[in-house]
Design an enzyme around this catalytic site. Structure first.
Site, PDB file in Angstrom:
ATOM      1  CG  ASN A   1       9.991   0.774  -0.328  1.00 22.78           C
ATOM      2  OD1 ASN A   1      10.940   0.014  -0.144  1.00 22.78           O
ATOM      3  ND2 ASN A   1       8.773   0.346  -0.631  1.00 22.78           N
TER       4      ASN A   1
ATOM      5  CE  LYS B   1       8.118   0.236  -4.161  1.00 24.13           C
ATOM      6  NZ  LYS B   1       6.861   0.354  -4.909  1.00 24.13           N
TER       7      LYS B   1
ATOM      8  CG  HIS C   1       5.467  -1.785   0.550  1.00 28.79           C
ATOM      9  ND1 HIS C   1       5.043  -2.292  -0.655  1.00 28.79           N
ATOM     10  CD2 HIS C   1       5.696  -0.469   0.355  1.00 28.79           C
ATOM     11  CE1 HIS C   1       5.026  -1.302  -1.542  1.00 28.79           C
ATOM     12  NE2 HIS C   1       5.420  -0.194  -0.959  1.00 28.79           N
TER      13      HIS C   1
ATOM     14  CD  GLU D   1       5.826  -3.048  -4.099  1.00 28.58           C
ATOM     15  OE1 GLU D   1       6.976  -3.183  -3.656  1.00 28.58           O
ATOM     16  OE2 GLU D   1       5.456  -2.042  -4.749  1.00 28.58           O
TER      17      GLU D   1
ATOM     18  CD  GLU E   1       3.409   3.343   0.393  1.00 30.18           C
ATOM     19  OE1 GLU E   1       4.151   4.116  -0.209  1.00 30.18           O
ATOM     20  OE2 GLU E   1       3.648   2.133   0.515  1.00 30.18           O
TER      21      GLU E   1
ATOM     22  N   GLY F   1       3.486   3.022  -7.893  1.00 29.74           N
ATOM     23  CA  GLY F   1       4.193   2.659  -9.116  1.00 29.74           C
ATOM     24  C   GLY F   1       3.363   2.833 -10.377  1.00 29.74           C
TER      25      GLY F   1
ATOM     26  CB  SER G   1       2.519   8.142  -8.139  1.00 31.68           C
ATOM     27  OG  SER G   1       2.379   6.823  -8.670  1.00 31.68           O
TER      28      SER G   1
HETATM   29  P1  PGA Z   1       5.963   4.755  -5.862  1.00 36.98           P
HETATM   30  O1  PGA Z   1       6.049   3.663  -4.686  1.00 36.98           O
HETATM   31  O2  PGA Z   1       6.418   6.067  -5.279  1.00 36.98           O
HETATM   32  O3  PGA Z   1       6.871   4.240  -6.939  1.00 36.98           O
HETATM   33  O4  PGA Z   1       4.529   4.816  -6.281  1.00 36.98           O
HETATM   34  C1  PGA Z   1       5.650   3.995  -3.392  1.00 36.98           C
HETATM   35  C2  PGA Z   1       5.875   2.845  -2.454  1.00 36.98           C
HETATM   36  O5  PGA Z   1       5.678   1.683  -2.854  1.00 36.98           O
HETATM   37  O6  PGA Z   1       6.231   3.051  -1.285  1.00 36.98           O
END
Ligand code: PGA
Length: 247
Positions: A9, A11, A91, A93, A163, A169, A209
């Protein structure tokens, strides 16, 4: 029996040219050990799709209405015309910064499925909810809210990404036990809603992560069928290392 599925992903990263460079650098290394894909920004979908032979290309969002006065939004028909066959929905976010609700995600999933686009539906608890021991309640509610009313066969074919928001992140990945247990309860909620057969076929990813060094551990868990990867999906070498880790 469930084919692993690994998605990057991106983003709000990578211009069209940068996305193309990545696709050209990775596509030839994709194996048949899993379904591998990336989700570029809307503006990169067309060229990415045109240049990807084996890499799946997904959108990061879509609107649920077919058309109309929704400035800045994109419809399923617009995605379809670019050849997009997958979409990431809900997601954390999108939920946190753009106030998306389970009901929105459900409508987006229904619109996508009707257009032949497969959703990756994201769920996951916040740090506050995790610390208050509310993970199970929150995640079951999200799964039910996002999937109820959808066609059962379509649910068997879609993907659910668990998630935990506190692991996204942050470099603070969930333990394999948390990943396995919560992916198992996601599947159990699908079982409650749609029965055994659908639950045994739906693919559940862990995200938060994930990187080339920890992906194997997650993938060894019975209910973890794949990963949704942010940061570690952005570089060609890192994504190739992830492909290599799936045996
Ligand atoms: P990340 O993000 O691997 O950077 O933790 C995962 C995601 O938001 O799908």
């Amino acid at each position: 029996m469930r084919k692993p599925i690994i998605f990057g992903n991106w983003k709000m990263n990578k211009t069209n040219a940068q996305a193309l460079e990545f696709v050209n650098g990775v596509d030839g290394f994709v194996t048949d050990k899993a379904d591998f894909g990336v989700a570029p920004a809307y503006v990169a979908l067309k060229d990415a799709k045109a240049n990807a032979k084996d890499l799946i290309i997904a959108a990061q969002n879509v609107h649920f209405e077919a058309n109309g006065a929704y400035t800045g939004e994109i419809s399923v028909e617009m995605l379809k015309e670019l050849g997009t066959e997958w979409v990431v929905l809900g997601h954390s976010e999108r939920r946190q910064y753009f106030n998306e609700t389970d009901a929105d995600v459900q409508k987006k999933a229904a619109a996508s499925i009707a257009a032949g686009i497969t959703p990756i539906v994201c769920v996951g608890e916040t740090l506050f909810e995790f610390e208050a021991d509310k993970t199970e309640r929150v995640v079951r509610k999200q799964v039910a809210g996002c999937l109820s009313g959808l066609d059962a066969e379509a649910v068997a074919n879609l993907v659910i990404a668990y998630e935990p928001v506190w692991a996204i992140g942050t470099g603070k990945s969930a333990t394999v036990e948390i990943a396995q247990n919560t992916c198992a309860l996601v599947r159990d909620e699908v079982r409650n809603l749609f029965g055994d057969d659908i639950a045994s076929r739906v693919r559940v990813q862990y995200g938060g992560s994930v990187n080339p060094s920890n992906i194997e551990e997650y993938m060894s868990q019975a209910d973890v069928d794949g990963a949704l990867i942010g940061g570690a999906s952005l570089e060609v070498d890192s994504f190739k290392a992830i492909i290599d880790a799936i045996k």
